[in-house]
Design a protein around this motif. Structure first.
Motif, PDB file in Angstrom:
ATOM      1  N   GLN A 200      -4.842  -0.202   2.530  1.00 58.52           N
ATOM      2  CA  GLN A 200      -3.863   0.492   3.312  1.00 58.52           C
ATOM      3  C   GLN A 200      -2.681   0.516   2.498  1.00 58.52           C
ATOM      4  N   PHE A 201      -2.078   1.737   2.394  1.00 53.78           N
ATOM      5  CA  PHE A 201      -0.857   1.787   1.595  1.00 53.78           C
ATOM      6  C   PHE A 201       0.124   3.126   2.374  1.00 53.78           C
ATOM      7  N   ARG A 202       1.461   2.819   2.288  1.00 51.10           N
ATOM      8  CA  ARG A 202       2.154   3.747   3.121  1.00 51.10           C
ATOM      9  C   ARG A 202       2.399   5.120   1.910  1.00 51.10           C
ATOM     10  N   ARG A 203       2.161   4.871   0.940  1.00 54.90           N
ATOM     11  CA  ARG A 203       2.525   6.194   0.148  1.00 54.90           C
ATOM     12  C   ARG A 203       1.151   6.785  -0.244  1.00 54.90           C
ATOM     13  N   SER A 204       1.166   8.103  -0.547  1.00 53.50           N
ATOM     14  CA  SER A 204       0.046   8.782  -0.807  1.00 53.50           C
ATOM     15  C   SER A 204       0.603   9.891  -1.994  1.00 53.50           C
ATOM     16  N   ILE A 205      -0.337  10.774  -2.410  1.00 56.47           N
ATOM     17  CA  ILE A 205      -0.028  11.772  -3.284  1.00 56.47           C
ATOM     18  C   ILE A 205       1.084  12.964  -2.819  1.00 56.47           C
ATOM     19  N   GLY A 210       6.821  17.275  -3.672  1.00 56.01           N
ATOM     20  CA  GLY A 210       8.014  18.045  -4.005  1.00 56.01           C
ATOM     21  C   GLY A 210       8.781  17.650  -5.172  1.00 56.01           C
ATOM     22  N   ILE A 211       8.300  16.721  -6.156  1.00 54.82           N
ATOM     23  CA  ILE A 211       8.914  16.195  -7.232  1.00 54.82           C
ATOM     24  C   ILE A 211       8.645  16.927  -8.483  1.00 54.82           C
ATOM     25  N   GLN A 212       9.460  17.657  -9.272  1.00 54.49           N
ATOM     26  CA  GLN A 212       9.377  18.320 -10.391  1.00 54.49           C
ATOM     27  C   GLN A 212       8.993  17.674 -11.532  1.00 54.49           C
ATOM     28  N   ASP A 213      10.069  16.688 -11.827  1.00 56.73           N
ATOM     29  CA  ASP A 213       9.828  15.580 -12.909  1.00 56.73           C
ATOM     30  C   ASP A 213       9.629  14.414 -12.533  1.00 56.73           C
ATOM     31  N   ILE A 214       8.181  13.844 -12.463  1.00 56.61           N
ATOM     32  CA  ILE A 214       7.783  12.574 -12.176  1.00 56.61           C
ATOM     33  C   ILE A 214       8.105  11.433 -12.917  1.00 56.61           C
ATOM     34  N   SER A 215       9.144  10.620 -12.551  1.00 55.97           N
ATOM     35  CA  SER A 215       9.446   9.624 -14.029  1.00 55.97           C
ATOM     36  C   SER A 215       8.459   8.480 -13.455  1.00 55.97           C
ATOM     37  N   PRO A 216       8.246   7.515 -14.566  1.00 58.75           N
ATOM     38  CA  PRO A 216       7.398   6.146 -14.456  1.00 58.75           C
ATOM     39  C   PRO A 216       7.746   5.475 -13.141  1.00 58.75           C
ATOM     40  N   ARG A 217       8.951   5.320 -12.718  1.00 66.32           N
ATOM     41  CA  ARG A 217       9.533   4.681 -11.841  1.00 66.32           C
ATOM     42  C   ARG A 217       8.912   5.161 -10.392  1.00 66.32           C
ATOM     43  N   VAL A 218       9.236   6.483 -10.363  1.00 69.28           N
ATOM     44  CA  VAL A 218       8.893   7.493  -9.179  1.00 69.28           C
ATOM     45  C   VAL A 218       7.263   7.373  -8.835  1.00 69.28           C
ATOM     46  N   LEU A 219       6.522   7.559 -10.076  1.00 65.27           N
ATOM     47  CA  LEU A 219       5.098   7.440 -10.004  1.00 65.27           C
ATOM     48  C   LEU A 219       4.795   5.723  -9.487  1.00 65.27           C
ATOM     49  N   GLN A 220       5.153   4.941 -10.178  1.00 68.91           N
ATOM     50  CA  GLN A 220       4.794   3.628  -9.741  1.00 68.91           C
ATOM     51  C   GLN A 220       5.140   3.203  -8.127  1.00 68.91           C
ATOM     52  N   ASP A 221       6.135   3.849  -7.679  1.00 73.24           N
ATOM     53  CA  ASP A 221       6.371   3.599  -6.233  1.00 73.24           C
ATOM     54  C   ASP A 221       5.174   4.318  -5.261  1.00 73.24           C
ATOM     55  N   ALA A 222       4.588   5.279  -6.046  1.00 75.66           N
ATOM     56  CA  ALA A 222       3.593   6.115  -5.108  1.00 75.66           C
ATOM     57  C   ALA A 222       1.862   5.333  -5.257  1.00 75.66           C
ATOM     58  N   VAL A 223       1.971   4.753  -6.390  1.00 77.34           N
ATOM     59  CA  VAL A 223       0.630   4.021  -6.832  1.00 77.34           C
ATOM     60  C   VAL A 223       0.557   2.858  -6.262  1.00 77.34           C
ATOM     61  N   TYR A 224      -0.712   2.440  -5.721  1.00 80.42           N
ATOM     62  CA  TYR A 224      -1.061   1.085  -5.363  1.00 80.42           C
ATOM     63  C   TYR A 224      -1.776   0.235  -6.470  1.00 80.42           C
ATOM     64  N   ASP A 225      -1.407  -0.853  -6.856  1.00 80.11           N
ATOM     65  CA  ASP A 225      -1.997  -1.616  -7.976  1.00 80.11           C
ATOM     66  C   ASP A 225      -2.802  -2.442  -7.207  1.00 80.11           C
ATOM     67  N   ASP A 226      -4.172  -2.280  -7.297  1.00 80.29           N
ATOM     68  CA  ASP A 226      -5.157  -2.897  -6.383  1.00 80.29           C
ATOM     69  C   ASP A 226      -5.705  -4.197  -7.296  1.00 80.29           C
ATOM     70  N   ARG A 227      -6.382  -5.270  -6.735  1.00 79.20           N
ATOM     71  CA  ARG A 227      -6.585  -6.372  -7.269  1.00 79.20           C
ATOM     72  C   ARG A 227      -7.787  -6.314  -8.149  1.00 79.20           C
ATOM     73  N   THR A 228      -8.588  -5.003  -8.190  1.00 72.99           N
ATOM     74  CA  THR A 228      -9.566  -4.639  -8.631  1.00 72.99           C
ATOM     75  C   THR A 228      -9.123  -4.149 -10.233  1.00 72.99           C
ATOM     76  N   GLY A 229      -7.809  -4.107 -10.302  1.00 72.64           N
ATOM     77  CA  GLY A 229      -7.342  -3.575 -11.737  1.00 72.64           C
ATOM     78  C   GLY A 229      -7.166  -1.895 -11.512  1.00 72.64           C
ATOM     79  N   LEU A 230      -7.538  -1.334 -10.684  1.00 75.77           N
ATOM     80  CA  LEU A 230      -7.323   0.072 -10.581  1.00 75.77           C
ATOM     81  C   LEU A 230      -5.983   0.323 -10.054  1.00 75.77           C
TER      82      LEU A 230
END
Length: 419
Positions: A200-205, A210-230
């Protein structure tokens, strides 16, 4: 120096006019015009695969090229083939379009009607830029064939055929092999990737839409780093927010993920939208999952035909995975391949739901026993499709290139057509 020029012009009259002028340029070697955006990207990818020296120095993109808009096509060429100089040909040569073309990656803008002097100047400038970039980059194949990792989409012929489970297992297999892998849930209204992995994660795609230039920092905020390594990019919890993710947003998100991860696995669900059509069209490998029954096979054929009508994907460039197979099934993979005109994978997935029921109900499919025949088949399939190795790895099995296709631009879903 000879300048090789590849025009992309959909209108026959405009193609003839451009070809006539190009033939008059000194030291120019114009190729036959390609009629649409998909053909252009397929041609460039084929040239890059055969030999980097085969890539043209200049690509001319006409304003009425289709099915993708010209600026979207320019952006795609600039991303995948950064040492090719792209020039836009348009009746609007104003500062607004010029700025938009430059932002998309064009190296020049030529106004219509064409004049010999302007065409010669823009082509020469783009060619000089291309030669300089190639010299600087050392003509590296890795640099010229496209940025970042590979993209594989998994689509279900209909609901309940096992597309999400297949996508999750592909991603787990790739991560277990040591590849940095992202798993994206693009089933925007009914995504279950989070449920399968107990996440369960508050962020999603939708938060990236609405973001034109997705920086690594912005992308990281939306991605969930799972314990499976995914790295998980989930579908929105509120299904209505899926409408925020259109084809343009999907392109930007996938491009950002592609630049950060070695492999991007995308669960496209079973319903065609602009977003998952864009994903299938951009994918290096497009997988379609079906079960060996009449209704599912008909649905698979319907999906493949729709992809072809919308110029999203050719049938022969689609990998067909047959799930819940047994040797006693009347409809066998060879027959499905013949009916759908796709390329069936060598490894069918056996019908053994009892092996899966406990982990699916618990929402922990990552804990599926290694002795499971279903898991063994899906992980073997991941290797067959080349998801566990890099494309140039000599250890890759012969099936690793199955259904690999040059990524293309978005074919827009037209109103009034099948969805």
């Amino acid at each position: 120096m000879t300048t090789r020029i590849l025009p992309a012009v959909g209108d026959p009259d405009a193609a003839r006019a451009i070809a006539t002028l190009l033939s008059q340029l000194p030291a120019a070697e114009p190729a036959a015009p390609v009629p649409d955006s998909t053909s252009l990207l397929d041609t460039l990818a084929r040239m890059a695969t055969e030999s980097i020296d085969e890539l043209p120095e200049v690509v001319l993109v006409h304003e009425r090229i289709g099915p993708a808009p010209a600026l979207e096509l320019i952006r795609e060429v600039a991303l995948r083939f950064p040492a090719v100089g792209v020039v836009l040909v348009s009746s609007d040569a104003g500062p607004g379009l010029f700025s938009a073309a430059m932002d998309s990656g064009a190296r020049g803008l030529i106004g219509l009607p064409l004049s010999y002097e302007e065409l010669a100047a823009r082509v020469q400038a783009a060619a000089q830029w291309s030669v300089g970039v190639r010299r600087h980059l050392g003509r590296s194949p890795e640099t010229l064939t496209g940025p970042g990792g590979r993209v594989v989409t998994v689509t279900g012929a209909k609901g309940g055929v096992g597309a999400t489970f297949t996508a999750v297992q592909f991603a787990l297999a790739a991560a277990a092999s040591g590849r940095r892998t992202a798993l994206v849930d693009l089933d925007l209204q009914a995504g279950d990737v989070g449920s399968y992995l107990d996440v369960q994660f508050r962020r999603s795609i939708a938060d990236l839409a609405g973001i034109q230039d997705i920086s690594p920092r912005v992308l990281q905020d939306a991605v969930y780093d799972d314990r499976t390594g995914l790295a998980l990019l989930l579908a929105p919890a509120d299904g209505e927010r899926g409408e925020e993710v259109d084809d343009r947003a999907a392109r930007h998100v996938i491009a950002a993920l592609r630049g950060r991860y070695e492999l991007v696995v995308i669960d496209c669900g079973t319903q065609m939208t602009g977003a998952n059509a864009a994903a299938v069209e951009m994918a290096d490998i497009a997988v379609l999952v079906t079960t060996p029954d009449v209704v599912a096979v008909r649905a698979a054929k319907r999906m493949v035909r729709m992809w072809e009508r919308l110029q999203v994907r050719k049938a022969e460039d689609t990998a067909m995975v047959v799930n819940r197979w047994s040797k006693h099934t009347e409809i066998q993979p060879a027959l499905i391949e013949k009916i759908t005109k796709t390329r069936a994978t060598r490894t069918p997935v056996p019908a053994a739901f009892k092996e899966l029921q406990a982990v699916v109900d618990a929402g922990r499919v990552q804990d599926l026993d290694n002795r499971s025949t279903v898991k063994q088949a899906l992980w073997t399939l991941a290797g067959e499709l080349g998801l566990l190795t890099t494309p140039d790895d000599p250890a890759q099995p012969p099936g690793g290139t199955l259904a690999v296709r040059a990524a293309g631009p978005v074919a827009r879903l037209r109103r009034g057509r099948e969805g």
